[in-house]
Design an enzyme around this catalytic site. Structure first.
Site, short mmCIF file in Angstrom:
data_model
loop_
_atom_site.label_atom_id
_atom_site.label_comp_id
_atom_site.label_asym_id
_atom_site.label_seq_id
_atom_site.Cartn_x
_atom_site.Cartn_y
_atom_site.Cartn_z
N TYR A 193 0.86 -1.19 0.00
CA TYR A 193 0.00 0.00 0.00
C TYR A 193 0.89 1.22 0.00
O TYR A 193 1.87 1.30 0.75
CB TYR A 193 -0.90 0.00 1.25
N ASP B 33 9.44 3.19 -0.30
CA ASP B 33 8.38 3.83 0.47
C ASP B 33 8.64 3.52 1.94
O ASP B 33 8.33 2.44 2.44
CB ASP B 33 7.01 3.31 0.03
N LYS C 13 4.75 9.95 8.69
CA LYS C 13 4.50 9.50 10.06
C LYS C 13 5.50 10.04 11.09
O LYS C 13 5.37 11.16 11.56
CB LYS C 13 4.44 7.98 10.09
#
Ligand code: PMP
Length: 415
Positions: free
Chosen positions: A144, A239, A267
């Site tokens: 994802y 990623d 994050k």
């Protein structure tokens, strides 16, 4: 466990928010119950509106690595707010955060801050396409990378959780610009490249899989991916939205000894506030406007409050080597005991972990739901889906984990 106030709040939330939430997996649909409305958090704990306290393993989906409301982070946010919350101009905390990230991850010579992981990946893909003059990208099955149109193609995370193969609203022609490679199979990747090699702009990889349960990194596979992309002149994008600064003060790229062309972050680097970032060497980043012809802009990018929260968080993490290793050991302890108790109770529980990230699957929604409910009733808040990762923060203690295991044992006995 009391839940009267929560039920009322969820009724109100559902009246005005779609599904009562602002992001699908928060809805607890997978576990078939009302989500908790959170009143506050402190350290490893979160609290609801009925006076219940939970040991939190969602920890803001991995972002709150220092635990909730860390005093130093709160203090620096307070001080920053007083200077004005946003200007849409360069501020010192932006320079400091960029410099810190460069020092920790030297291959990021230049960085661009954005507001979310989704934006970071979207922009990195655009940059790779602009730089190579090619259109196709490769993503791996069950990974994802945020909700950009062309990335919602057989994605994991919320989509698998909700049982939707891909999203409506994604034009077929967009989806066609993404090739899906099976996980960790370098030969399959080689075959895709031998067919489309000269059209492929980039390969997108989560070096540690975090969106289909936790998948530990396969360094030799990642290094094959690096070789293949180099040979065909495609960009390699790591990623690291979840993994950046999660396992040590830096990237997984460094742990793997691999130099990707671009790294996406998010994050943790925002100290729990909304953030994303992407970076690489001067040559590739020089293609970005205002220096180059790849356009990407944002009103709120580099917001000084976010940047300051990030700087303070990284300052603490820089000298937290022992803490990183402590929470890694705690995670291993938690997962191994959980697994052992599963065996004792004849429950087929499939665990995986890497560093301070772990996941627990039963391969049965029914069993996971039952397990989840009992955990929550006993004050333990795991991610409400088998496909999402759980995290430890620096605020989690041995006591917290032991208490968690007591709840786990109770649950496993009843399955
Ligand atoms: N990439 C990865 C690997 C992610 O796990 C996520 C979200 N969890 C994203 C990108 C998207 O980040 P955001 O939710 O901040 O848009």
């Amino acid at each position: 466990m009391k839940s009267r106030n929560n039920s009322r709040l969820i009724r109100d939330a559902s009246r005005y928010l779609v599904g009562g939430v602002n992001s699908p997996v928060r809805s607890f649909r997978y576990v078939g119950m009302d989500p908790k409305v959170i009143r506050k958090g402190k350290g490893a704990y979160i609290y609801d509106y009925d006076g219940n306290k939970y040991i939190d393993y969602v920890i803001s989906w991995g972002a709150a690595i220092l635990g909730h409301a860390h005093p130093a982070v709160v203090k620096s946010i307070r001080a920053a707010v007083k200077q004005g919350v946003h200007f849409g101009a360069t501020t010192v905390p932006e320079i400091e955060l960029a410099q810190r990230i460069h020092n920790a991850i030297p291959l990021i010579e230049k960085i661009r801050f954005v507001n979310s992981g989704t934006e970071a990946v979207m922009a990195a893909v655009r940059l790779a396409r602009g730089f190579t003059g090619r259109d196709l990208i490769i993503k791996f099955n069950n990974s994802y990378h945020g909700h950009a149109d062309y990335l919602l193609v057989k994605a994991g995370s919320g989509l698998v959780t909700l049982g939707i193969p891909a999203s409506l609203g994604v034009p077929r022609d967009y989806a066609k610009t993404v090739l899906i490679a099976p996980g960790a199979d370098a030969n399959a990747l080689e075959r895709i490249f031998s067919k489309y090699g000269k059209q492929i702009a980039a390969v997108l990889v989560e070096p540690v899989g975090g969106n289909y349960g936790v998948t530990p990194p396969d360094y030799s596979f990642l290094s094959r991916v690096r070789d293949i992309t180099k040979r065909y002149g495609a960009q390699l994008i790591f990623d690291e939205v979840i993994t950046g600064f999660r396992f040590h003060y830096g990237s997984v790229a460094e742990l793997a000894g691999i130099t990707p062309d671009l790294i996406c972050l998010g994050k943790i680097i925002g100290g729990g506030l909304p953030i994303g970032a992407y970076g690489g060497n001067n040559e590739i980043m020089g293609n970005l406007a205002p220096l180059g012809k790849v356009y990407q802009a944002s009103t709120f990018a580099g917001n000084p409050i976010v940047m300051q929260a990030g700087v303070t968080t990284l300052e603490i993490l820089e000298s937290a080597a022992k803490e990183y290793s402590r929470i890694k050991d705690l995670t291993e302890y938690l997962v191994l005991h959980l697994k052992e108790q599963g065996k004792k109770n004849n429950v087929d529980v499939r665990t995986s972990f890497w560093g301070s990230m772990f996941s627990v699957k039963f391969g049965s929604k029914r069993l996971f739901r039952k397990f989840y409910r009992i955990l929550l009733d006993n004050g333990v808040y795991f991610a409400p889906s088998e496909f999402e990762a759980d995290f430890l923060s620096l605020a989690h203690t041995q006591q917290d984990v032991d208490e968690t295991l007591r709840a786990v044992y109770k649950a496993l006995k009843k399955l």
